[in-house]
Every structure is written in structure tokens, then in C-alpha cells.
Design a protein around this motif. Structure first.
Motif, mmCIF file in Angstrom:
data_model
loop_
_atom_site.group_PDB
_atom_site.id
_atom_site.type_symbol
_atom_site.label_atom_id
_atom_site.label_comp_id
_atom_site.label_asym_id
_atom_site.label_seq_id
_atom_site.Cartn_x
_atom_site.Cartn_y
_atom_site.Cartn_z
ATOM 1 N N SER A 198 -1.744 144.680 -3.201
ATOM 2 C CA SER A 198 -2.079 143.341 -3.675
ATOM 3 C C SER A 198 -3.060 143.408 -4.839
ATOM 4 C CB SER A 198 -2.684 142.524 -2.536
ATOM 5 O OG SER A 198 -3.176 141.292 -3.021
ATOM 6 N N GLU A 199 -2.863 142.498 -5.800
ATOM 7 C CA GLU A 199 -3.743 142.454 -6.969
ATOM 8 C C GLU A 199 -5.148 141.970 -6.618
ATOM 9 O OE1 GLU A 199 -2.231 138.044 -8.475
ATOM 10 O OE2 GLU A 199 -1.658 139.823 -9.590
ATOM 11 N N ARG A 200 -5.331 141.438 -5.406
ATOM 12 C CA ARG A 200 -6.660 140.959 -5.016
ATOM 13 C C ARG A 200 -7.665 142.103 -4.886
ATOM 14 N NH1 ARG A 200 -5.147 138.606 0.847
ATOM 15 N NH2 ARG A 200 -3.524 137.735 -0.496
ATOM 16 N N TYR A 201 -7.165 143.348 -4.794
ATOM 17 C CA TYR A 201 -8.060 144.492 -4.636
ATOM 18 C C TYR A 201 -8.377 145.178 -5.961
ATOM 19 C CZ TYR A 201 -6.486 143.696 0.116
ATOM 20 O OH TYR A 201 -6.181 143.107 1.318
ATOM 21 N N THR A 230 2.086 152.023 -10.431
ATOM 22 C CA THR A 230 1.522 151.019 -9.531
ATOM 23 C C THR A 230 2.178 149.669 -9.788
ATOM 24 O OG1 THR A 230 -0.608 152.170 -9.545
ATOM 25 C CG2 THR A 230 -0.598 149.897 -8.747
ATOM 26 N N LEU A 231 2.567 148.995 -8.721
ATOM 27 C CA LEU A 231 3.145 147.661 -8.845
ATOM 28 C C LEU A 231 2.272 146.703 -8.042
ATOM 29 C CD1 LEU A 231 6.902 146.830 -8.852
ATOM 30 C CD2 LEU A 231 5.236 145.245 -7.921
ATOM 31 N N LEU A 232 1.628 145.784 -8.751
ATOM 32 C CA LEU A 232 0.706 144.841 -8.127
ATOM 33 C C LEU A 232 1.451 143.585 -7.693
ATOM 34 C CD1 LEU A 232 -2.264 145.142 -10.647
ATOM 35 C CD2 LEU A 232 -2.009 146.304 -8.449
ATOM 36 N N LEU A 233 1.189 143.149 -6.469
ATOM 37 C CA LEU A 233 1.795 141.938 -5.927
ATOM 38 C C LEU A 233 0.744 140.850 -5.791
ATOM 39 C CD1 LEU A 233 3.949 143.497 -3.050
ATOM 40 C CD2 LEU A 233 4.632 143.048 -5.406
ATOM 41 N N GLU A 234 1.183 139.597 -5.819
ATOM 42 C CA GLU A 234 0.245 138.489 -5.639
ATOM 43 C C GLU A 234 -0.335 138.498 -4.230
ATOM 44 O OE1 GLU A 234 1.969 134.774 -6.612
ATOM 45 O OE2 GLU A 234 2.458 135.318 -8.672
ATOM 46 N N ALA A 235 0.499 138.821 -3.246
ATOM 47 C CA ALA A 235 0.064 138.834 -1.849
ATOM 48 C C ALA A 235 0.061 140.273 -1.340
ATOM 49 C CB ALA A 235 0.979 137.947 -1.016
ATOM 50 N N GLU A 236 -0.106 140.438 -0.035
ATOM 51 C CA GLU A 236 -0.144 141.774 0.545
ATOM 52 C C GLU A 236 1.204 142.478 0.384
ATOM 53 O OE1 GLU A 236 -2.698 143.315 1.552
ATOM 54 O OE2 GLU A 236 -4.185 141.738 1.806
ATOM 55 N N ALA A 237 1.159 143.807 0.360
ATOM 56 C CA ALA A 237 2.360 144.604 0.093
ATOM 57 C C ALA A 237 3.175 144.823 1.365
ATOM 58 C CB ALA A 237 1.965 145.937 -0.533
#
Length: 291
Positions: A198-201, A230-237
Motif C-alpha cells: 500500500s502507498e500509505r507506507y 514495486t507496485l503501489l496500491l491505494e489500499a492494502e495488497a
């Protein structure tokens, strides 16, 4: 005080009974006119801004339909999908008939749910599903789920995907398998051997790397990982969100007669997720976050 409350309730009771019978209708006002829905108001505003001449509430001959807007060569129906006999009459009229409706199915939070199609573009209205299950749809990935106990340590999966496409057949086919496979393979290739998180981290990034920081039951983690892998997601992976990411890469490239795309994504053996989402054409809003 009790008398005031009693009088208030007695005055409200008739209005509440009327409301329960459907006596009150929400309306939208634009330019001094009232409209039954926000979509009606928006269409009227667009037509007025274009200087178009139109009529509203027109009974269409040989049908039980009342057109919401009628222009010189175009009929617009809102939340009214014509039946088979009505479609035939509309096609014989020689006018283009546009149907606008709001779907209950949304592919993601950016999807308004508004769907627009032209009567006749979906052949006889028949929808069919085809699917592709191919060894080339396998991919490997690593992910981290800091909010869980077992999966809060970086680990990986060998995954596979099965793709289904729902649409109105053209020349007997929803889509040629040979046309669909390259689209799916490209999406799989973009996700293969990537770290999903997740991009939140994210605490920072530069031209080549992403800095990550998160806390789990095992302690604090700080990572510096290559951006290219690396592929960042809006929510958890989660596997559910990986399926959403895969659909976001496939659906915009489908032909117009494909109405929905579904994916089965297996996380290892004997477990996974299934997601079916309607196709909506938002080329500028693809959620591709490979960094």
C-alpha cells in the motif's frame, strides 16, 4: 411542554402519511426549471449550453415509452431500457436512441455508475460470457500486509489468473481469443515479479527507489526498494485488491461490445478471489501505479 410536543406530532402526522404514500418527490432545479433526477438536470444544462432545440416528455409512437429528451435526430431515454419490441420500433424510427442509466455495479470508487449506450449497438440485447485460462497468465509476486500477523513479514506467492469477458457477440464472438490474449498477457507481465504494498507506507521516493516504513506485531520495518520492481496500491495488497488492479489494466482495452470483465486470481493453491466489474471507458483515470 407535553402539549407542544402533542401539537407538533399532530401537525406532522398528515405530512408523514403523505410521504409514506409517495406524495413527496425530490426534484432538481436548474435555470428556473425542475427535473426528476440530477441526470435530467445535467443533460438539460448541457443541451441548453449548446443551444440545442429539444422537447421533453414526448410519448414515442408504437411504444409505451416517454422520451425524456427529443432532439431533431436523437431520442434520449433516462433510466428506461426499452424491451425487444420497443427496440425494433426505435430502430425503425430512423433516429438515434441514447439510453442513460445508473448502474448499481461499480468497478471502483472513482466509477460514478453512469452508463451510456445506443439502442442497437448491443445487437439483440443477448449477453454471453467467455473465459480464458492459459498457463501464460501465471505470475509471481511478493507482498506485505502489516495489519495482519502472519502476512506482516514479506513473503511471496505463485499466482494464476482466469479471465472472463461478458458482452454482446459480434459476428458470433464476444471477442476473438487471439485479440484478448495479448491484452491479458501485457497486464500480467506488468504485475509479474513485483512487490505489492500500500502507498500509505511510503515515506519518500527518488528517481530509482521507494522508502517504506510500517509497524507490525513483529516490530518496526524500514525498507528501501527499487521503484522498477514495486507496485503501489491505494489500499492494502490483498488478493482482492490485486484482482482490482488486474481488471483496471485489462478493461479499458476491451472492445466496445464487452460490457464487463471478470477475473479469478488464485493466491497459491486452493484459495483466491473472484471480481466482476462493468467496463467503463475512463482512459485518463487508469489506476496504474507502477513506480
Amino acid at each position: 411542554m407535553e402539549t407542544v410536543q402533542k401539537n407538533l406530532l399532530e401537525s406532522l402526522a398528515p405530512k408523514l402519511r403523505e410521504l409514506n404514500r409517495g406524495g413527496y418527490t425530490r426534484v432538481y432545479r436548474r435555470g428556473g426549471k425542475t427535473y426528476p433526477t440530477e441526470i435530467h438536470a445535467l443533460i438539460a444544462e448541457i443541451l441548453d449550453s449548446l443551444g440545442s432545440h429539444y422537447a421533453t416528455g414526448v410519448q414515442l409512437p408504437k411504444t409505451n415509452l416517454v422520451a425524456d429528451f427529443v432532439l431533431e435526430n436523437t431520442i434520449i431515454l433516462i433510466e428506461k431500457r426499452p424491451g425487444e419490441a420497443e427496440r425494433a420500433s426505435l430502430l425503425q424510427s430512423g433516429k438515434k436512441c441514447i439510453v442513460i442509466e445508473r448502474s448499481k455495479t461499480r468497478s471502483d470508487r472513482l466509477d460514478s455508475g453512469v452508463r451510456v449506450f445506443q439502442v442497437g449497438e448491443l445487437d439483440d440485447g443477448r449477453l454471453q460470457t467467455i473465459f480464458l485460462d492459459d498457463p501464460s497468465f501465471n505470475f509471481d509476486y511478493a507482498h506485505i500486509l502489516p495489519q495482519t500477523e502472519k502476512c506482516s513479514v514479506m513473503h511471496g506467492h505463485t499466482s494464476s489468473a482466469l479471465i472472463e469477458m461478458v458482452g454482446a457477440p459480434k459476428d458470433g464472438m464476444v471477442i476473438d481469443f487471439n485479440d484478448a490474449k495479448p491484452i491479458i498477457r501485457e497486464a500480467i507481465r506488468e504485475m509479474d515479479h513485483k512487490l505489492f504494498i500500500s502507498e500509505r507506507y511510503v515515506t519518500g521516493m527518488d528517481a530509482t527507489h521507494v522508502n517504506l516504513k510500517f509497524t507490525t506485531v513483529h516490530g518496526d520495518f524500514e525498507l528501501r526498494v527499487p521503484k522498477a520492481t514495486t507496485l503501489l496500491l491505494e489500499a492494502e495488497a490483498t488478493v482482492e485488491n490485486l484482482a482490482q488492479e488486474l481488471i483496471a489494466r485489462i478493461a479499458p482495452k476491451m472492445p466496445d461490445n464487452v460490457r464487463a470483465v471478470g477475473v479469478y486470481v488464485y493466491e497459491g493453491l486452493n484459495k483466491g478471489t473472484h471480481l466482476l466489474a462493468e467496463v467503463h471507458r475512463r482512459e485518463g483515470e487508469k489506476r496504474r501505479r507502477t513506480r
